[in-house]
Design an enzyme around this catalytic site. Structure first.
Site, PDB file in Angstrom:
ATOM      1  N   HIS A 104       0.757  -1.319   0.157  1.00 22.87           N
ATOM      2  CA  HIS A 104      -0.017   0.024  -0.055  1.00 22.87           C
ATOM      3  C   HIS A 104       0.685   1.102  -0.083  1.00 22.87           C
ATOM      4  CE1 HIS A 104      -2.881   2.788   2.412  1.00 22.87           C
ATOM      5  NE2 HIS A 104      -3.110   2.642   1.305  1.00 22.87           N
ATOM      6  N   HIS A 117      -0.893  10.343  -2.993  1.00 21.03           N
ATOM      7  CA  HIS A 117      -2.241   9.728  -3.173  1.00 21.03           C
ATOM      8  C   HIS A 117      -3.401  10.689  -2.918  1.00 21.03           C
ATOM      9  CE1 HIS A 117      -5.125   8.735   0.481  1.00 21.03           C
ATOM     10  NE2 HIS A 117      -5.078   7.095  -0.683  1.00 21.03           N
TER      11      HIS A 117
HETATM   12 CA    CA Z   1      -5.036   3.906  -3.163  1.00 19.11          CA
END
Ligand code: CA
Length: 337
Positions: free
Chosen positions: A45, A87
């Site tokens: 992630h 992000h």
């Molecule tokens: Ca993502």
């Protein structure tokens, strides 16, 4: 008579042996099939973001070395239409933009990447994420803020990093890009999905068997990617509360996997139409959808006593098909046990 008897006996023994061999072949093939369907993937992630500032090349290299099966890229466009791995549509919570370009914020005080060219963005240095309201580090025990030097990079830079590392290490790590906020991009006259699909094609990712999974929260956009832009890629529909079991049938028409928040799967007291959220996995599997929840991290144990207990619950009890994790090493080690 005895001769015939022994012939019969011999035939019986052979038949029994053949049956046993046949049974063993069946057994091993069913174990193999089980292993294949049970293959659970580790998705890094934002890279190895538990250890290094998220979405930096350093964090991606570390994730690759740590045994991730896929490395995630969140994608937003610059003013000159270049997908950058970041992000959010904002620059101020992970870079020093407020110091470098103090007069370039919008009325809401935020700095939007879409207002900057790639050249301008590349001048910024990247830091550990802060909470913009409190100005405090999101995860205080992670990499210290303001130390060392990290930069933003383009999607193409990162694909070349992963493909280069695959060649030099002999691994086959995949990419897991996310189209961020397509409606916001559209409002600014930009078709982010089309730009991303063109880049993916250029680097050899165009069908389900390629090591690429494309994800998006926006269901209308993911549908558009499948049907209008005619993508054959493996697609993941990200989910947010209160998306639930009743939405899965629709997702199954165009997506190959769903990505619910991990808390939706764990908190069994959440009930929708009389079913707990953990049933979401059973229902998804019935519809041939894989389940890749987000996000496993050591700082959020969701009531479990340690990280391995959380992993055991997710992978063994809930039977998820993979997970987004800030700690790809711990997750990969758990699955290799
Ligand atoms: Ca993502």
């Amino acid at each position: 008579m005895s001769y015939l008897y022994s012939i019969n006996n011999f035939a019986l023994i052979i038949a029994a042996k053949l049956n046993l061999v046949f049974y063993l072949i069946l057994l091993s093939s069913s174990v193999m099939a089980q292993n294949q369907t049970q293959h659970q993937i580790v998705i890094a992630h934002r890279g190895a973001s538990g250890y290094l500032p998220e979405h930096t090349m350093e964090s991606k290299s570390m994730a690759h070395a740590m045994g991730a099966d896929y490395v995630e890229q969140d994608l937003v466009l610059t003013k000159d239409n270049v997908p950058v791995v970041m992000h959010d549509i904002y620059l101020d919570d992970v870079t020093d933009v407020a110091q470098i370009y103090p007069d370039r914020s919008r009325e809401d005080g935020r700095y939007y990447i879409i207002d900057f060219t790639l050249q301008e963005v590349l001048r910024l240095s990247v830091n550990e994420r802060i909470n913009i309201k409190t100005q405090q580090l999101e995860f205080p025990n992670r990499f210290p803020r303001g130390k060392s030097l990290f930069r933003l990079h383009t999607f193409e830079n990162e694909i070349e990093l992963i493909q280069g590392l695959n060649q030099s290490s002999g691994k086959q790590v995949g990419i897991y890009p996310e189209i961020k906020n397509p409606a916001f991009h559209k409002k600014h006259g930009k078709d982010i999905s089309k730009i991303v699909l063109d880049i993916l094609k250029k680097y050899g990712y165009h069908q389900k068997t390629d090591r690429c999974i494309l994800q998006c929260f926006d269901a209308a956009e993911l549908k558009r990617i499948r049907f209008d832009l005619k993508s054959d890629l493996f697609l993941t529909q990200l989910m947010e509360f209160p998306d639930g079991i009743s939405d899965l049938k629709d997702y199954a028409h165009y997506a190959d996997a769903v990505g619910p928040p991990i808390s939706q799967l764990i908190v069994s007291s959440y009930k929708i139409q009389g079913k707990t959220y953990s049933d979401l996995i059973t229902e998804a599997h019935k519809l041939k959808l894989k389940v890749h929840p987000y996000t496993l991290r050591t700082e959020e144990l969701k009531g479990f006593s340690n990280f391995d207990a959380l992993l055991e619950f997710c992978f063994d009890t809930l039977n998820i098909d993979g997970a987004f994790t800030d700690f790809p090493d711990k997750t990969a080690n758990f699955l290799r046990r």
